[in-house]
Design an enzyme around this catalytic site. Structure first.
Site, PDB file in Angstrom:
ATOM      1  N   LYS A 158       0.827  -1.202   0.000  1.00 24.98           N
ATOM      2  CA  LYS A 158       0.000   0.000   0.000  1.00 24.98           C
ATOM      3  C   LYS A 158       0.866   1.259   0.000  1.00 24.98           C
ATOM      4  CE  LYS A 158      -3.934   1.844   2.676  1.00 24.98           C
ATOM      5  NZ  LYS A 158      -4.826   1.576   3.838  1.00 24.98           N
ATOM      6  N   SER A 171      -9.377   2.149   2.935  1.00 19.48           N
ATOM      7  CA  SER A 171      -8.499   2.878   2.047  1.00 19.48           C
ATOM      8  C   SER A 171      -7.491   1.979   1.332  1.00 19.48           C
ATOM      9  CB  SER A 171      -7.726   3.935   2.855  1.00 19.48           C
ATOM     10  OG  SER A 171      -6.939   3.318   3.879  1.00 19.48           O
ATOM     11  N   SER A 175      -9.994  -0.664   6.982  1.00 20.12           N
ATOM     12  CA  SER A 175      -9.397  -0.377   5.676  1.00 20.12           C
ATOM     13  C   SER A 175      -8.736  -1.564   4.995  1.00 20.12           C
ATOM     14  CB  SER A 175      -8.382   0.766   5.803  1.00 20.12           C
ATOM     15  OG  SER A 175      -9.042   1.999   5.941  1.00 20.12           O
TER      16      SER A 175
END
Length: 431
Positions: A74, A150, A174
């Protein structure tokens, strides 16, 4: 689509080379014009690492469990030489000069970090992934719908065959919500289990990681086995401390005692989610597993959901956000409430092995939605709040699809520091 473990096995046994696998993955990433999940790659580095991995196999050297497997992380986790933007234009030019601990450990296990996956701006949305630098990530199952946030980039990349493994972060679901919306596995480990050095906003010192926090980093994958492999490779304190993964309580599905809740007025599940959950629980019952219906005796789910909201406010105040208005006594009361909630769940897990519930009340929804199935957008938080509040491990796993082929996810919450009990349950349930 192969799992990371299957690819690693084929590389170890000479059925395929790491270079072949890595080249093919880079081609797929370059060809993608629809999903927009992987936002930065380093092909020269990846191919050189793949050649080295193949040379080690050819030389008969002992290799790690992820040897030669290309993967992504990420875009909030530092990888030396790559940008760490957090989806924020203010950090668009920031390049990390050091790997995060989790990246070091993944590479030590043999993984090849080929690039970064997309995030929502400053990780500030649990339901969508869009930012001004890289744009919007779409759900591979339906490009008009969200992949969640996210960590939506990583979950979408897995579902679209643009990576074999991903590492993301989870504060307000997330990891788990994108995993559910994209039909992959995603683990929020026991809080504190995976070191967070190198997971920080550019310009902030490492020492902030010593502050109390609810946030965790953890793996997303195509199988529960891959989740376990990634956790074993990355979890545990940094030197000189050590750690081993606690064995699962059971290794047969019929031996598990499974707590189940399928609905709640604060986040009423859609009929499609409810049907998938009911079918899963029926299958569990047929396997011989003991089903224990209802919330833990001491747990008020609405009260704990509200408390989680207060904890998130405190988290952001402690990590550079707006100063909280809480006075010291209130701060102490908030911390006590968090620990008390953990105690209640741990008492429950003395008699129950895992707790099965929705990851979200709905499936992936259209981009830009402010309400979902006539419920508030924030209702997505309800089902993920309890494990986030207490720090218990929680794994989202796919359990089916709607008639429109949208993935449905279920959440498996496990006992404190018994992540592999939840992982093994999911592995056995998936068959």
């Amino acid at each position: 689509m192969m799992t990371a473990g299957e690819v690693a096995e084929r590389i170890r046994t000479g059925q395929v080379t790491s270079r072949e696998v890595t080249e093919q993955l880079l081609v797929r990433i370059a060809a993608d014009t629809d999903v927009n999940a992987v936002v930065e790659i380093r092909p020269d580095h990846a191919l050189a690492a793949a050649d080295q991995a193949d040379a080690e196999v050819a030389a008969g050297r002992r290799v790690g469990p992820l040897h030669g497997v290309p993967m992504t992380v990420k875009d909030c986790i530092n990888v030396a030489g790559l940008h760490t933007t957090w989806g924020n234009p203010a950090f668009a030019e920031y390049v990390a000069d050091r790997d995060a601990t989790v990246v070091e450990r993944l590479q030590r296990a043999g993984a090849i970090i080929v690039g970064k996956s997309n995030v929502h701006t400053m990780l500030a949305d649990f339901g969508q992934t869009v930012n001004e630098i890289y744009g919007r990530t779409n759900n591979p199952a339906d490009l008009t719908r969200t992949p969640g946030g996210s960590s939506g980039g990583g979950a979408a990349a897995l579902a679209a065959d643009l990576t074999y493994l991903e590492y993301g972060s989870d504060l307000v679901g997330s990891i788990r919500l994108p995993a559910a919306y994209c039909g992959v596995y995603g683990l929020k480990p026991t809080n504190g289990l995976v070191p967070q050095r190198g997971f920080q906003v550019p310009g902030t010192p490492d020492l902030l990681s010593e502050l109390p926090k609810l946030s965790t980093i953890g793996p997303l994958a195509r199988s529960a086995v891959d989740i376990r492999t990634a956790l074993r490779a990355t979890a545990g304190p940094e030197a000189p401390y050590s750690w081993t993964l606690t064995p699962p309580r059971h290794r047969r599905l019929e031996d598990f005692r499974v707590g189940v809740v399928t609905d709640h007025p604060s986040a009423q599940v859609t009929s499609e989610v409810g049907e998938a959950l009911s079918e899963t629980i029926d299958r569990l019952a047929r396997s011989g597993a003991k089903i224990v219906e209802g919330w833990p005796d001491e747990v008020d789910p609405d009260e704990q959901g509200d408390e989680f909201g207060r904890q998130v406010e405190l988290f952001f105040a402690l990590h550079g956000g707006e100063p909280t208005s809480m006075i010291v006594n209130n701060l102490l009361a908030t911390e006590y409430a968090r620990l008390e909630a953990r105690r209640k769940w741990q008492r429950y897990f003395e008699d129950v092995d895992v707790f099965l519930c929705p990851t979200s009340f709905a499936v992936a929804f259209p981009h830009g939605s402010t309400t979902i199935n006539d419920q508030p957008y924030d209702a997505q938080v309800f089902w993920i709040a309890h494990a986030s509040l207490t720090g218990h491990p929680a794994l989202s796993m796919p359990i089916g699809h709607t008639k429109d082929r949208l993935p449905v996810g279920a959440q498996v919450i496990g006992p404190w520091h018994e992540d592999d009990t939840a992982i093994t349950f999911a592995e056995l349930l998936a068959g």
